[in-house]
Design a protein around this motif. Structure first.
Motif, PDB file in Angstrom:
ATOM      1  N   ALA A 192       0.848  -1.184   0.000  1.00  0.00           N
ATOM      2  CA  ALA A 192       0.000   0.000   0.000  1.00  0.00           C
ATOM      3  C   ALA A 192       0.888   1.241   0.000  1.00  0.00           C
ATOM      4  N   THR A 193       0.291   2.352  -0.371  1.00  0.00           N
ATOM      5  CA  THR A 193       1.004   3.622  -0.398  1.00  0.00           C
ATOM      6  C   THR A 193       0.855   4.333   0.935  1.00  0.00           C
ATOM      7  N   GLY A 194       1.964   4.841   1.454  1.00  0.00           N
ATOM      8  CA  GLY A 194       1.923   5.613   2.685  1.00  0.00           C
ATOM      9  C   GLY A 194       1.695   7.087   2.394  1.00  0.00           C
ATOM     10  N   GLY A 195       1.754   7.905   3.414  1.00  0.00           N
ATOM     11  CA  GLY A 195       1.549   9.331   3.219  1.00  0.00           C
ATOM     12  C   GLY A 195       1.903  10.117   4.459  1.00  0.00           C
ATOM     13  N   GLN A 196       2.013  11.434   4.279  1.00  0.00           N
ATOM     14  CA  GLN A 196       2.398  12.327   5.361  1.00  0.00           C
ATOM     15  C   GLN A 196       1.386  13.478   5.464  1.00  0.00           C
ATOM     16  N   SER A 197       0.213  13.150   5.943  1.00  0.00           N
ATOM     17  CA  SER A 197      -0.867  14.136   5.991  1.00  0.00           C
ATOM     18  C   SER A 197      -0.582  15.288   6.943  1.00  0.00           C
ATOM     19  N   GLU A 198       0.402  15.125   7.827  1.00  0.00           N
ATOM     20  CA  GLU A 198       0.720  16.193   8.776  1.00  0.00           C
ATOM     21  C   GLU A 198       1.278  17.442   8.082  1.00  0.00           C
ATOM     22  N   TYR A 199       1.665  17.287   6.799  1.00  0.00           N
ATOM     23  CA  TYR A 199       2.235  18.430   6.079  1.00  0.00           C
ATOM     24  C   TYR A 199       1.257  19.068   5.096  1.00  0.00           C
ATOM     25  N   ILE A 200       0.010  18.635   5.098  1.00  0.00           N
ATOM     26  CA  ILE A 200      -0.957  19.140   4.119  1.00  0.00           C
ATOM     27  C   ILE A 200      -1.094  20.654   4.201  1.00  0.00           C
ATOM     28  N   GLU A 201      -1.265  21.173   5.393  1.00  0.00           N
ATOM     29  CA  GLU A 201      -1.456  22.614   5.537  1.00  0.00           C
ATOM     30  C   GLU A 201      -0.247  23.389   5.013  1.00  0.00           C
ATOM     31  N   ASN A 202       0.955  22.906   5.304  1.00  0.00           N
ATOM     32  CA  ASN A 202       2.171  23.572   4.829  1.00  0.00           C
ATOM     33  C   ASN A 202       2.219  23.627   3.304  1.00  0.00           C
ATOM     34  N   PHE A 203       1.954  22.492   2.686  1.00  0.00           N
ATOM     35  CA  PHE A 203       2.006  22.418   1.224  1.00  0.00           C
ATOM     36  C   PHE A 203       0.927  23.292   0.597  1.00  0.00           C
ATOM     37  N   ALA A 204      -0.276  23.217   1.118  1.00  0.00           N
ATOM     38  CA  ALA A 204      -1.379  23.976   0.530  1.00  0.00           C
ATOM     39  C   ALA A 204      -1.099  25.472   0.580  1.00  0.00           C
ATOM     40  N   ARG A 205      -0.610  25.938   1.717  1.00  0.00           N
ATOM     41  CA  ARG A 205      -0.302  27.364   1.841  1.00  0.00           C
ATOM     42  C   ARG A 205       0.769  27.787   0.831  1.00  0.00           C
ATOM     43  N   ALA A 206       1.790  26.955   0.671  1.00  0.00           N
ATOM     44  CA  ALA A 206       2.869  27.279  -0.261  1.00  0.00           C
ATOM     45  C   ALA A 206       2.364  27.341  -1.698  1.00  0.00           C
ATOM     46  N   GLY A 207       1.525  26.392  -2.077  1.00  0.00           N
ATOM     47  CA  GLY A 207       1.007  26.371  -3.440  1.00  0.00           C
ATOM     48  C   GLY A 207       0.159  27.582  -3.767  1.00  0.00           C
ATOM     49  N   VAL A 208      -0.698  27.972  -2.835  1.00  0.00           N
ATOM     50  CA  VAL A 208      -1.552  29.145  -3.060  1.00  0.00           C
ATOM     51  C   VAL A 208      -0.689  30.401  -3.153  1.00  0.00           C
ATOM     52  N   ALA A 209       0.347  30.486  -2.341  1.00  0.00           N
ATOM     53  CA  ALA A 209       1.258  31.635  -2.411  1.00  0.00           C
ATOM     54  C   ALA A 209       1.958  31.710  -3.764  1.00  0.00           C
ATOM     55  N   CYS A 210       2.152  30.550  -4.410  1.00  0.00           N
ATOM     56  CA  CYS A 210       2.796  30.510  -5.725  1.00  0.00           C
ATOM     57  C   CYS A 210       1.829  30.846  -6.863  1.00  0.00           C
ATOM     58  N   GLY A 211       0.565  31.002  -6.565  1.00  0.00           N
ATOM     59  CA  GLY A 211      -0.371  31.463  -7.585  1.00  0.00           C
ATOM     60  C   GLY A 211      -1.153  30.402  -8.325  1.00  0.00           C
ATOM     61  N   VAL A 212      -1.393  29.251  -7.704  1.00  0.00           N
ATOM     62  CA  VAL A 212      -2.193  28.224  -8.386  1.00  0.00           C
ATOM     63  C   VAL A 212      -3.649  28.682  -8.503  1.00  0.00           C
ATOM     64  N   ASP A 213      -4.351  28.089  -9.469  1.00  0.00           N
ATOM     65  CA  ASP A 213      -5.752  28.424  -9.698  1.00  0.00           C
ATOM     66  C   ASP A 213      -6.693  27.588  -8.847  1.00  0.00           C
ATOM     67  N   ALA A 214      -6.236  26.418  -8.440  1.00  0.00           N
ATOM     68  CA  ALA A 214      -7.080  25.529  -7.637  1.00  0.00           C
ATOM     69  C   ALA A 214      -6.206  24.654  -6.763  1.00  0.00           C
ATOM     70  N   VAL A 215      -6.772  24.257  -5.640  1.00  0.00           N
ATOM     71  CA  VAL A 215      -6.118  23.323  -4.728  1.00  0.00           C
ATOM     72  C   VAL A 215      -6.951  22.049  -4.685  1.00  0.00           C
ATOM     73  N   PHE A 216      -6.292  20.926  -4.904  1.00  0.00           N
ATOM     74  CA  PHE A 216      -6.921  19.603  -4.905  1.00  0.00           C
ATOM     75  C   PHE A 216      -6.518  18.898  -3.612  1.00  0.00           C
ATOM     76  N   MET A 217      -7.509  18.453  -2.856  1.00  0.00           N
ATOM     77  CA  MET A 217      -7.224  17.723  -1.620  1.00  0.00           C
ATOM     78  C   MET A 217      -8.225  16.596  -1.456  1.00  0.00           C
ATOM     79  N   GLU A 218      -7.715  15.409  -1.172  1.00  0.00           N
ATOM     80  CA  GLU A 218      -8.623  14.337  -0.786  1.00  0.00           C
ATOM     81  C   GLU A 218      -8.937  14.513   0.690  1.00  0.00           C
TER      82      GLU A 218
END
Length: 275
Positions: free
Chosen positions: A211-237
């Motif tokens: 199975a695939t693992g993951g590091q959900s504890e960093y979701i907020e960090n990544f999302a904030r960084a992406g929006v700061a970079c100017g993305v048009d949409a954020v995709f989150m499961e």
């Protein structure tokens, strides 16, 4: 750099400077669960003032193991997604894996999604484009951002006009991914809106053996960084109980953390647009 031409998907507009949320459980589980999740996520987005496209897959054909849960089939999944559209009132997006699926899925889905492993499958891209629906292609973990221009060219050659490109991380050694923030402005330069798939970028592919693992504890960090970079949409499961999710549990955002994150993303987006 090409100018982005905005397009609408239901009541949602991409490419006009607003931030859109694409969110939902990894896979369609039950009708009750889908309607609950769509209602909860829509409510959070409405309170914050963000558009929503609801995401869930009827089939997870790229799972790590033959023993992994894939879903309960196309007919089952599409019937539930149709109810989400009619009862909750939001556009829906779901994956296709083979060209023959495109036309049938387009009868329900507002956006057809091409999984990252299949982003170079020309016949699949052409079939999706020919439906006339919006198409979201996840850039493969094996592609450089500038190589994604070929994906856009294929879709446009087949008549595709509503195109989204999604960054979901690049392979970084074994069982790991890394996000190159240059991807966002590079791919926006192709004249299409860009999505940041935050939760899949935090996967550890095959990291749990079967199975695939993951590091959900960093979701907020990544999302904030992406929006700061100017993305048009954020995709989150997003899932109300990731520990019990039949697919991608380790990297899904707990529903309880969603609204607080959306508040921050809206604030960052506003500041980034003022710069």
């Amino acid at each position: 750099m090409s100018q982005i031409k905005p397009f609408r998907v239901g009541d949602v507009t991409f490419g006009d400077g607003r931030l859109t949320i694409i969110a939902g459980p990894c896979v369609v589980e039950t009708e009750e669960h889908a309607l609950f999740m769509a209602s909860e996520i829509r409510g959070a987005c409405e309170r914050i003032g963000l558009d929503l496209v609801y995401k869930s897959s009827f089939d997870k054909a790229n799972r790590s193991s033959i023993e992994s849960f894939r879903g309960q089939g196309m007919d089952f999944g599409l019937e539930i997604l149709a109810k989400v559209k009619s009862e909750i009132g939001v556009p829906v997006i779901t994956d296709i894996h083979e060209p023959w699926q495109a036309e049938k899925v387009a009868e329900v889905a507002d956006i057809l999604q091409i999984p990252a492993f299949l982003c170079r499958q020309t016949d699949l891209l052409v079939a999706a484009a020919k439906t006339g629906k919006a198409v979201n292609v996840k850039k493969g973990q094996f592609l450089a951002p500038w190589d994604a221009k070929n994906i856009v060219d294929k879709l446009q050659a087949a008549g595709g006009e509503k195109i989204l490109l999604t960054e979901r991380g690049a392979s970084f050694g074994y069982n790991n991914l890394v996000v190159d923030m240059r991807s966002f402005p590079i791919m926006r330069g192709f004249g299409v809106p860009v999505v940041f798939d935050v939760t899949h970028s935090l996967q550890l592919p095959g990291g749990l053996g079967k199975a695939t693992g993951g590091q959900s504890e960093y979701i907020e960090n990544f999302a904030r960084a992406g929006v700061a970079c100017g993305v048009d949409a954020v995709f989150m499961e997003v899932h109300d109980n990731p520990a019990k999710a039949p697919s991608d549990g380790p990297n899904q955002l707990p529903l309880s953390r969603l609204e607080k994150l959306l508040v921050k993303l809206k604030q960052i987006h506003t500041i980034a647009n003022e710069a």
